[in-house]
Structures are given as structure tokens and as C-alpha cells.
Design a protein around this motif. Sequence first.
Motif, PDB file in Angstrom:
ATOM      1  N   LEU A  95       0.811  -1.207   0.000  1.00 52.95           N
ATOM      2  CA  LEU A  95       0.000   0.000   0.000  1.00 52.95           C
ATOM      3  C   LEU A  95       0.848   1.263   0.000  1.00 52.95           C
ATOM      4  N   GLU A 122       2.619   3.276  -7.041  1.00 57.67           N
ATOM      5  CA  GLU A 122       1.855   2.709  -8.150  1.00 57.67           C
ATOM      6  C   GLU A 122       0.546   2.068  -7.685  1.00 57.67           C
ATOM      7  N   LEU A 123       0.522   1.588  -6.442  1.00 59.72           N
ATOM      8  CA  LEU A 123      -0.653   0.879  -5.930  1.00 59.72           C
ATOM      9  C   LEU A 123      -1.481   1.742  -4.982  1.00 59.72           C
ATOM     10  N   ALA A 124      -1.310   3.051  -5.096  1.00 60.11           N
ATOM     11  CA  ALA A 124      -2.012   3.943  -4.172  1.00 60.11           C
ATOM     12  C   ALA A 124      -3.532   3.777  -4.263  1.00 60.11           C
ATOM     13  N   ASP A 125      -4.058   3.502  -5.466  1.00 62.58           N
ATOM     14  CA  ASP A 125      -5.500   3.365  -5.644  1.00 62.58           C
ATOM     15  C   ASP A 125      -5.922   1.911  -5.840  1.00 62.58           C
ATOM     16  N   ALA A 126      -5.013   0.978  -5.615  1.00 60.14           N
ATOM     17  CA  ALA A 126      -5.329  -0.435  -5.823  1.00 60.14           C
ATOM     18  C   ALA A 126      -6.060  -1.005  -4.605  1.00 60.14           C
ATOM     19  N   TRP A 127      -6.765  -2.092  -4.836  1.00 59.91           N
ATOM     20  CA  TRP A 127      -7.395  -2.833  -3.753  1.00 59.91           C
ATOM     21  C   TRP A 127      -6.436  -3.942  -3.345  1.00 59.91           C
ATOM     22  N   ALA A 149      -5.777  -4.009  -9.756  1.00 59.82           N
ATOM     23  CA  ALA A 149      -5.533  -2.690 -10.336  1.00 59.82           C
ATOM     24  C   ALA A 149      -5.634  -2.830 -11.849  1.00 59.82           C
ATOM     25  N   VAL A 160      -1.288  -0.422 -14.612  1.00 60.30           N
ATOM     26  CA  VAL A 160      -0.598  -0.111 -13.349  1.00 60.30           C
ATOM     27  C   VAL A 160       0.499  -1.130 -13.091  1.00 60.30           C
TER      28      VAL A 160
END
Length: 437
Positions: free
Chosen positions: A224, A228-233, A246, A250
Amino acid sequence: MRIGLVVQAGHRERFAEAARTLTGVSFAWAAYEREEHIRDDVRDLLAAGELDGLLLGLVPFARARDLIPAGLPTAVTRSAALDLALAWARARGNGWPATPVSIDTFTDETVSEVAIALGLDRSAIATLPFAPDQSIAEVVEFHRAHLGRTGARYAISVRTGVAAALDGQAAVLHALATPGTIRADLHELVLRVRRRRADEQRFAAAVFRTPASSTRSALRRALLELPELADAWVEEHGDRGVVAFAPAAVFETMTQHWITTPMPWHGAAPASAGAEADGPDTPAVAGFGIGPSARRSVALAEQAADRAEQDGAPAAYLITDDGVMIGPMGAAGPALAYTYRQHGGLESLAGRAGLSPATLSRLAALERSLAGRPISPGELAAALGITDPSGRRLIRKLAEAGLAVPEGSTQPYHKGRPTRLHRLAIGSALAAGGAAG
């Protein structure tokens, strides 16, 4: 969409005519005067601005292949059997005999196919197939030797500069790709770019597995924290894993186009004193999956993680729903490599045939299902979900690259010409490449 075109300066109008049927596409040109200028012109083209795709001929591809960025959709356009037949038609129109003649660049198979169709004496036709390191001097010497032996009135060439070098010793008919041939390759490239853009909008899954079960929460926090994974689940998954969802783009950015991958678990907290850690041979791995649904993407990512664990070292793999596998990639992984199951060399093989690795991978899977049975262009088109003309062009490309072998013909209807059959030879080419490596 912006497509780069690498052409010989005298043939720019031919490519421009082929490009007129496309809308919503802009073109950037690298028009070289001489073959020794190709590398500098391609380098300038790539530096001038971002391209979505690149179309170039056999010679420019051979001279500048190492300059083309990994992952840039590229199409190699080449003269087709029809272009050779048209050159012979021009010779007959000039009142010249069809043979003897010398022909460069075309494969022996293509020359034989056209010669048989036109009823020509194949033994009176000399051929010099294209080779990546072939120089103009070699091509000219080939034609001169044949002209000297046979007294032929003309030669058929695809290479720029042959006519000037022969200096009137004989006429030279150019069997250059027609606007129709170029148009077909250009349209196929644009469709590939559009499909890639659509794929980039698809969601993908990544499964990260830690070497110790107690580090899952720490790994999730580490993931987290990646920009790159700021908006990933991202959530914990299984006994010692974390799954992330994502857009595929991404993960492609995160892995530098599937070459390397961050190993955030190296910074994760070690197992607590009472925690049961995995055995010392259990590596930290990642698997990426791109499929038609979230569930399928996770399943493919788990398969990719399983494959990474077989390496016995920190690594990552990607598996897509059309049969492509990319890997291994890692923090200090090797260069990008496409594989199909246990075979290597698919990327170079695809470049040789002027196809995308994904298309060649699908063809390799089709070959396995055929179990040695030959296939017609129509059957190939139906299996891949493309049009019959596209199937015929694809068979020609494969044959020119040595990835399809003629296996007789069939005539399902009493009227009309027989349909030529080909046996796919992709598996043997992949195996040979692996043995050579």
C-alpha cells in the motif's frame, strides 16, 4: 494514436497512400536515403516523441531492431507473393522472357509458389532470401553472378540501391510492397495498438507470496505504500499471500513492462518469535494474471506465482488468458522474455514473423491441438476469429518465417482452385531455439 513509419525516401508516397484510409491516426516519418542512415533516422524518430506503434520494412527492422523500445507494438511489412507476381507481369509487358531471372529478398517458398502458379521453370530462377546481416554489396554480387552465367535481361529486387549499383548491366524490376500490402500491415498494427489500449484498461490481479506466514500484514502495508498501488485494492490472500487488484497498465508500469518487479516483502517485518515460518527453500514470489474476469485474473495470478516458486528464488511471472507467459522477472531479473509453457524464444520468433508474441502464442496453442494435422487458411482464420483474407496473410507470414510448411492441398468443392494446406511448425522452432540457447 501516433504511428511511426520508417521508409526509404523514394517510397514515402507509397506508404502515404496506404495510410490515407486511416482516420484518428497521426504519423511520424523517418525517411532514409541510404541503408547506412537507418539507425540514425530511427533513433531521431524515437527521440522526437512517444509513439503508439512502429511500422518498418525488413531492412530497417534488421538494422535498428535493438533501438526499438521493449513493448512498443511493431509491424514488419514485407513484399508479398502478389507483389512478386506483379513484377513478373511487368516483365512480360515489356516483352521480356519470364526466365532466366534472379530474385532477392523473397523466400524460396514464395518464389516457388508464384513460379508454379505462373507455370515457370523454377530451375531458371535464382533466389537470394533475405538475411539480417545482408549488405547491398552481397545482393548486387548475387545478381551480377547470375547475369554473367545466364545472360538474363533483368533482375527482380526489393532492395534499394541495387539498380544504381548494377549501373545498366541489366534492368531491375522492383517487387516492392504495394500500397495494398502495406495497408493490410498498417491496419493490423493499428488494431493491435487499440487492443493493447483496451487491455491496459482491463483490471488485473497480482498475488504476492511471502517466505513466512506472519509477514502477510506487513507485506500488505508495504504494498500500500508503493505509489503505483495507491489506488489499488490490496488484501491478505491465503496462508502467506496478498492479492492486489488494479488496471493492467498499473502493473505494467510497476514492473517496467514486465521486466522487473519491486520486492516489498524484503522490507517486511520478520516472523515473530513464536510464529511458524516456511521452510528455508520457500522463495518470496509474485504472480500476475490478466483475464476476462476478476476471478479468472486471480486464478492466472496464482498459477503465475506457482510457476515463480519453481525457480527456487525470488521471482515473478505473468500469465494472460490468451496463453502468454512472461518471466522470470525480479528485482535484478533478466531481460524481457516471452515463453509458452516451457518453451523460450517466442519473442524473437514473433519478431521474425512480424507478429505479436500474443498472436504467436495462440498459434502455438492451436498447433498443439492440431497434433500434426495440416490446416487451411480458412480454418486458421476461424480458429483465431479473424477474416479469411487475414488468415491467408497470416499463413504467408508464417511460411516466409519458416513457421508453416506446405502439406499438399484440398478441394472441398468441385469448382474453384484447390486450397493449399500448411502444417504449423512453431513448436519445433521454439524447441530448436531452446536447444540452441
